[in-house]
Design an enzyme around this catalytic site. Structure first.
Site, PDB file in Angstrom:
ATOM      1  N   THR A   1     -27.364 -29.898  14.864  1.00  0.00           N
ATOM      2  CA  THR A   1     -28.564 -29.086  15.088  1.00  0.00           C
ATOM      3  C   THR A   1     -29.714 -29.691  14.292  1.00  0.00           C
ATOM      4  OG1 THR A   1     -29.710 -27.002  14.597  1.00  0.00           O
ATOM      5  CG2 THR A   1     -27.743 -27.406  13.322  1.00  0.00           C
TER       6      THR A   1
ATOM      7  N   ARG B   1     -37.006 -31.912  19.306  1.00  0.00           N
ATOM      8  CA  ARG B   1     -35.601 -32.072  19.735  1.00  0.00           C
ATOM      9  C   ARG B   1     -35.424 -33.209  20.720  1.00  0.00           C
ATOM     10  NH1 ARG B   1     -33.819 -26.113  20.927  1.00  0.00           N
ATOM     11  NH2 ARG B   1     -33.369 -26.941  22.990  1.00  0.00           N
TER      12      ARG B   1
ATOM     13  N   GLY C   1     -24.162 -26.100  16.914  1.00  0.00           N
ATOM     14  CA  GLY C   1     -24.643 -25.545  15.648  1.00  0.00           C
ATOM     15  C   GLY C   1     -23.860 -24.310  15.241  1.00  0.00           C
TER      16      GLY C   1
ATOM     17  N   ASP D   1     -31.783 -27.945  12.941  1.00  0.00           N
ATOM     18  CA  ASP D   1     -32.092 -26.970  11.884  1.00  0.00           C
ATOM     19  C   ASP D   1     -31.375 -27.267  10.564  1.00  0.00           C
ATOM     20  OD1 ASP D   1     -33.383 -25.756  13.986  1.00  0.00           O
ATOM     21  OD2 ASP D   1     -31.843 -24.237  14.312  1.00  0.00           O
TER      22      ASP D   1
ATOM     23  N   HIS E   1     -35.372 -22.439  13.177  1.00  0.00           N
ATOM     24  CA  HIS E   1     -34.821 -21.099  13.323  1.00  0.00           C
ATOM     25  C   HIS E   1     -35.107 -20.300  12.053  1.00  0.00           C
ATOM     26  CE1 HIS E   1     -31.357 -18.298  14.574  1.00  0.00           C
ATOM     27  NE2 HIS E   1     -32.428 -18.048  15.300  1.00  0.00           N
TER      28      HIS E   1
ATOM     29  N   GLY F   1     -28.636 -25.402  21.571  1.00  0.00           N
ATOM     30  CA  GLY F   1     -29.794 -26.274  21.822  1.00  0.00           C
ATOM     31  C   GLY F   1     -29.373 -27.736  21.718  1.00  0.00           C
TER      32      GLY F   1
ATOM     33  N   ASP G   1     -24.762 -20.104  26.567  1.00  0.00           N
ATOM     34  CA  ASP G   1     -23.818 -19.064  27.002  1.00  0.00           C
ATOM     35  C   ASP G   1     -22.659 -18.911  26.022  1.00  0.00           C
ATOM     36  OD1 ASP G   1     -25.102 -18.281  29.393  1.00  0.00           O
ATOM     37  OD2 ASP G   1     -24.448 -20.156  30.318  1.00  0.00           O
TER      38      ASP G   1
ATOM     39  N   THR H   1     -22.312 -22.194  18.028  1.00  0.00           N
ATOM     40  CA  THR H   1     -21.179 -22.861  18.686  1.00  0.00           C
ATOM     41  C   THR H   1     -19.915 -22.768  17.822  1.00  0.00           C
ATOM     42  OG1 THR H   1     -22.703 -24.347  19.792  1.00  0.00           O
ATOM     43  CG2 THR H   1     -20.403 -25.077  19.660  1.00  0.00           C
TER      44      THR H   1
END
Ligand code: F6P
Length: 373
Positions: A133, A300, A110, A135, A179, A12, A75, A113
């Site tokens: 992130t 975000r 994050g 989060d 999350h 994200g 991805d 990743t």
């Protein structure tokens, strides 16, 4: 010999990514004379060899811009949708890395990743990661960039919801991202003076929440703000998930496993409207009107805060010095006013949740906030 670095942003997006790209790129080129390129849309761009020039003017005017100029995607290198198939594309990515004669690939992202980048480390690529992130749940770093901006946005939202909740004598349930961790809701909830804060780390009891709202009413406070993490769960939900997960783990045959999986998928689907259900339940239990606000991706978007620009620039420039020194296989972590190189093995597969004895939790309780337990 001139070193070459690649940069990609994955997962994200979050405010501060452009500041970090600028920090890495400017330091790498001006201080160390390196060559820098970007890959578009996370690991997908590396697989498809889609690059972006990151030289000279490309790095100007981006410090204050939200999102990521490189684009991003969720991805995964080892499970990449390609046509109608899902394939392990790590070898293709390694080939593209070598085609560009890269000495290093910097992956900004994050927890996911960090894991995905490690797959490329296992293919022999030289990787450095940076923790980003909203989060704030990446292990082994004090903080991630993006968190401070989102914290500010969520806090301002709670501030604004106060006046309307107060005017209508209503409950306002506000759903906050994060999350499966509660950093954002807890931080914004405390800073915005929410009356109830529900986080994934503390399963809640809806009767306790209603009781807290009743108590406020008896004290003459006719409204309440309930800040809820998107990942928060009631005690009953936690028990239901645990039971099905256990069923799946101990399933003796394919049929039982399939059944358990289907039950798990059903529970997950039911989670979609959990804050709306909570809002309605509180209405029933308290007799007060209740409204739900979901902050969603607003948290975000937009301009990064000063603290995030500073953090991203610090981590980005520290990253460039580490590339120059030939260090790789690490995440550049924030440690107090400084930075630290943490071996990726120590980061991968871990999530930084809110410890139950964290000072923020203690402070929230001291000011009388109900945490649902
Ligand atoms: O990880 C950042 C985050 O915004 C989480 O807080 C949220 O659960 C998730 O991403 C949403 O992801 P997406 O943008 O893919 O819907």
């Amino acid at each position: 010999m001139t070193k070459s670095s690649g940069i990609l942003t994955a997962g994200g997006d979050s405010p501060g990514l452009n500041a970090a790209i600028r920090g890495i790129g400017k330091a790498a080129q001006t201080a160390f004379g390196m060559h820098v390129i970007g890959f578009r849309d996370g690991f997908r761009g590396l697989m498809e060899n889609r690059t972006v020039r990151l030289e000279g003017s490309a790095l100007s005017g981006i410090l204050t811009v939200g999102g990521t100029l490189l684009g991003t995607s969720r991805d995964k290198p080892h499970r990449m949708p390609v046509g109608s198939k899902v394939m392990d594309m790590t070898d293709v990515m390694a080939d593209n890395y070598h085609k560009h004669h890269l000495d290093i690939l910097v992956c900004l992202g994050g927890g996911g990743t960090q894991k995905n980048a490690f797959k490329l480390v296992q293919k022999g690529l030289n990787i450095i990661t940076l923790p980003k992130t909203i989060d704030n749940d990446v292990a082994m770093t004090d903080v991630t960039f993006g968190f401070d901006t989102a914290l500010g946005i969520a806090t301002e939202a709670i501030d604004r919801l106060h006046s309307t909740a107060h005017s209508h004598h209503r409950i306002i349930v506000v759903e906050i991202m994060g999350h499966n961790t509660g950093w954002l809701s807890l931080g914004a909830g405390i800073a915005g003076g929410a009356d109830v804060i529900l986080i994934p780390e503390i399963p809640y009891d809806v009767d306790k929440v209603a009781e807290a709202i009743h108590r406020r009413r008896r004290e003459g406070k006719g409204f309440s703000i309930v800040a809820v993490s998107e990942g928060a769960m009631s005690k009953e939900e936690v028990a239901a998930f645990q039971e099905v997960k256990q069923k799946k783990k101990t399933a003796k045959n394919k049929k039982d496993k399939k059944e358990a999986k289907a039950e798990l998928a059903k529970l997950e689907a039911q989670r979609a409207n959990h804050t709306l259900r909570l809002s309605r339940e509180l209405e029933k239990l308290t007799g007060l009107e209740s409204r739900l606000t979901i902050l969603g991706h607003l948290q975000r978007g937009g301009t990064p805060s000063a603290a995030d620009r500073l953090l991203a620039t610090r981590l980005g420039t520290a990253c460039a010095t580490l590339i120059n020194e030939g260090v790789y296989g690490i995440m550049v972590a924030a440690r107090g006013d400084s930075t630290e190189s943490v071996p990726l093995e120590q980061v991968v597969g871990k999530r930084k949740t809110v410890p139950l004895d964290h000072p923020w939790i203690e402070s929230a309780r001291y000011v009388g906030t109900c945490l649902g337990d």
